[in-house]
Design a protein around this motif. Structure first.
Motif, short mmCIF file in Angstrom:
data_model
loop_
_atom_site.label_atom_id
_atom_site.label_comp_id
_atom_site.label_asym_id
_atom_site.label_seq_id
_atom_site.Cartn_x
_atom_site.Cartn_y
_atom_site.Cartn_z
N LYS A 174 0.88 11.71 -10.74
CA LYS A 174 -0.31 12.34 -10.40
C LYS A 174 0.33 12.97 -12.13
O LYS A 174 1.32 14.13 -11.80
CB LYS A 174 0.03 12.46 -8.98
N ALA A 203 2.10 1.57 -3.63
CA ALA A 203 0.58 2.22 -4.32
C ALA A 203 0.32 3.33 -4.09
O ALA A 203 0.52 4.09 -4.86
CB ALA A 203 -0.23 1.26 -4.21
N ARG A 204 0.51 3.97 -3.08
CA ARG A 204 0.66 5.78 -2.86
C ARG A 204 1.34 6.67 -3.42
O ARG A 204 1.05 7.70 -3.55
CB ARG A 204 0.03 6.06 -1.07
N GLY A 205 2.68 5.60 -3.39
CA GLY A 205 3.95 6.02 -3.79
C GLY A 205 4.07 7.10 -5.18
O GLY A 205 4.16 7.51 -5.98
N LEU A 264 0.82 -1.17 0.05
CA LEU A 264 0.29 -0.28 -0.02
C LEU A 264 0.86 1.15 -0.45
O LEU A 264 0.59 2.27 -0.53
CB LEU A 264 -0.95 -0.10 1.01
N ALA A 265 1.73 1.60 1.15
CA ALA A 265 3.63 2.01 1.17
C ALA A 265 3.24 2.42 -0.50
O ALA A 265 3.29 4.27 -1.32
CB ALA A 265 4.07 2.12 1.92
N MET A 314 1.83 6.20 -6.95
CA MET A 314 0.33 7.24 -7.77
C MET A 314 0.49 8.56 -7.38
O MET A 314 0.41 9.42 -8.69
CB MET A 314 -0.98 6.31 -6.72
N ALA A 315 1.31 9.14 -6.42
CA ALA A 315 1.81 10.30 -6.24
C ALA A 315 2.63 10.68 -7.78
O ALA A 315 2.54 12.21 -7.69
CB ALA A 315 2.04 10.92 -4.75
#
Length: 399
Positions: free
Chosen positions: A97, A89-91, A86-87, A93-94
Motif C-alpha cells: 500500500k 494476500a491481505r498481508g 487469504l492471510a 496488499m498491506a
C-alpha cells in the motif's frame, strides 16, 4: 527502480517453488543495476506442520528486502489452504500500500498467487511477469469431487483468463503445459524455463566410478509431498508387499494423504516401509546418497500428464536409479534424458514391478544431464527474460 517479487514459499520453507524463487532472486541480483531493489513478499515457513524452521518476518539485504507474512495454523485441506492464502494476500496488499514498483513477478502453482500478482500489478500500474508451475484449473477438474469441480470450473477458468490477460509475459515450467495454454490463449508467446539442479545437488553428484549396490535388501527412497497428487497410498502398499525381503522403502515427507498411506500400509501388513517427517536439504541429500533407488509417483489423473516434477532433477543429479510412476510429458522426459531410469504407468502395480526389474542397481554419474539442467544457468536466462518484460524499465538495457 523496484521489483515486487511474490512467492508463497521461500527458504527456509521446503518446496519446489521455494528453491526456484531463491535461485531466481540470486540471478536477478547478479543482473540488476546497483540502484535497483527487489522487495520479496512470502510467508513464514508453513509447508508442512511436521517441519518448522525459524525465519524472521523481515530480512534486509543489499538490494533485497524479504517480508514473511504470518499465516494461521493449517494443514493440507482446501479450507485451511484457502484461509492461509487469504492471510498471505491481505498481508501482501498491506505491505504494498502506497508504494511504487516498476515490475511485478509472481510464481504460482495454484493460480492464486498469480492472480494476486495480477491484482497488484493492475493497482500499481506495473507490468506483470507470471511464472506458471501447474495448471490449476485442469488439476482441480481431476482432483475435486465431480459436482464441486463442475460448479467451480467456470469461476476458475475466468480467473485464469483474467490473470493471464494481465500478464505481459508468461513462463511455463513444463513444456507439457504448452498444448493447454496455446489452445486457450492463441497468438501469444510463451517462455519455457523449467526447474533444474541446485548447487547442493551438483556438489553431491557421484564420482566418475560406477558404484554397484551389491547383494542385499535394497533401500528405496521417496522424498516429497504425500498428497492426492502423488497417490502413494494407491501404489506403495502393493509394491511393498510384493518386494518384501528384497526392498525396504523409506518415505520422507508429509501431506494430506499421509494418514491414509499409513493406514493402507498397516492394512497390507507392510513391515518394510519407514515413514519419516520432512527434513532440511542437507539431511535430504544424505538420504538420497544412502539410497540404492529413488522412487517417484504421480496419481493417475489426466492433468498430471502435462507436468514435469522438479524431483526428477534432484534424483537424476545424484546418479541413482530412478523408478518413476509418471505418464505423458514427464515419461517422455525421463526416457529421453535420464539413463538407468524405468517408467511405469501410474497406479499400475504390475507395470511398476516390471519397471523395477529393468533397473541396474548401480550409482552412475549423469554428466550430460547435469550440464544441461543446471539451475543457475536456467535461472540466468529466466532473469534476462523477466527483466526484458514489455513495459519494464530494464527492457533493452544491460546491467
Amino acid at each position: 527502480m523496484r521489483l515486487l517479487f511474490l512467492s508463497f514459499y521461500y527458504p527456509p520453507d521446503l518446496s519446489a517453488g521455494s528453491f526456484r524463487s531463491v535461485a531466481l532472486v540470486r540471478a536477478l541480483l547478479d543482473r540488476l543495476p546497483a540502484h535497483a531493489h527487489i522487495e520479496l513478499i512470502t510467508t513464514l515457513p508453513n509447508r508442512y506442520s511436521t517441519f518448522t524452521s525459524a525465519a524472521p518476518a523481515l530480512e534486509e539485504h543489499p538490494r533485497l528486502t524479504v517480508h514473511r507474512v504470518a499465516l494461521p495454523a493449517h494443514k493440507s485441506g482446501m479450507v485451511d489452504q484457502s484461509k492461509a492464502f487469504l492471510a498471505y494476500a491481505r498481508g501482501a496488499m498491506a505491505l504494498c500500500k502506497g508504494k511504487r514498483y516498476d515490475l511485478v513477478y509472481a510464481t504460482s502453482s495454484r493460480l492464486m498467487t498469480g492472480s494476486l500478482g495480477a491484482l497488484l500489478a493492475r493497482r500499481l500500474k506495473a507490468p506483470l511477469y507470471l511464472d506458471i508451475r501447474d495448471i490449476f484449473v485442469d488439476t482441480m477438474k481431476d482432483v475435486l469431487p465431480g459436482k464441486l469441480a463442475w460448479a467451480s470450473k467456470p469461476f476458475l477458468s475466468a480467473l485464469e483468463r483474467w490473470t493471464l490477460g494481465t500478464a505481459r509475459r508468461v513462463n511455463l515450467v513444463s513444456p507439457g503445459f504448452l498444448p493447454y495454454f496455446q489452445a486457450r490463449y492463441p497468438g501469444r508467446d510463451w517462455s519455457l524455463f523449467s526447474n533444474g539442479i541446485d548447487d547442493e545437488f551438483l556438489a553431491a553428484a557421484p564420482p566418475d566410478a560406477e558404484q554397484p549396490a551389491g547383494e542385499r535388501v535394497l533401500d528405496v527412497v521417496y522424498a516429497g509431498n504425500m498428497g492426492e497428487g502423488q497417490g502413494l497410498h494407491a501404489i506403495l502398499p502393493g509394491l511393498a508387499r510384493h518386494f518384501r525381503g528384497r526392498l525396504h522403502f523409506r518415505l520422507v515427507g508429509d501431506g494430506g494423504r499421509r494418514a491414509q498411506l499409513e493406514q493402507a500400509l498397516a492394512d497390507a501388513g507392510c513391515d518394510n516401509v519407514t515413514l519419516l517427517d520432512p527434513v532440511n536439504r542437507e539431511e535430504l541429500i544424505g538420504l538420497y546418497q544412502s539410497a540404492d533407488v529413488l522412487f517417484l509417483h504421480l496419481n493417475d489423473y489426466p492433468a498430471f500428464k502435462k507436468v514435469l516434477p522438479s524431483k526428477l532433477f534432484e534424483y537424476a543429479a545424484l546418479g541413482k536409479p530412478v523408478w518413476a510412476g509418471v505418464g505423458g510429458y514427464a515419461a517422455r522426459f525421463v526416457e529421453e534424458h535420464i539413463d538407468n531410469a524405468a517408467v511405469f504407468a501410474p497406479c499400475d502395480l504390475d507395470a511398476a514391478v516390471r519397471a523395477f526389474e529393468a533397473l541396474a542397481p548401480v550409482t552412475r554419474p549423469r554428466p550430460e544431464f547435469v550440464a544441461r539442467f543446471r539451475r543457475d544457468a536456467i535461472m540466468a536466462d529466466m532473469a534476462e527474460d523477466l527483466l526484458a518484460t514489455p513495459g519494464s524499465p530494464w527492457a533493452g538495457r544491460t546491467p
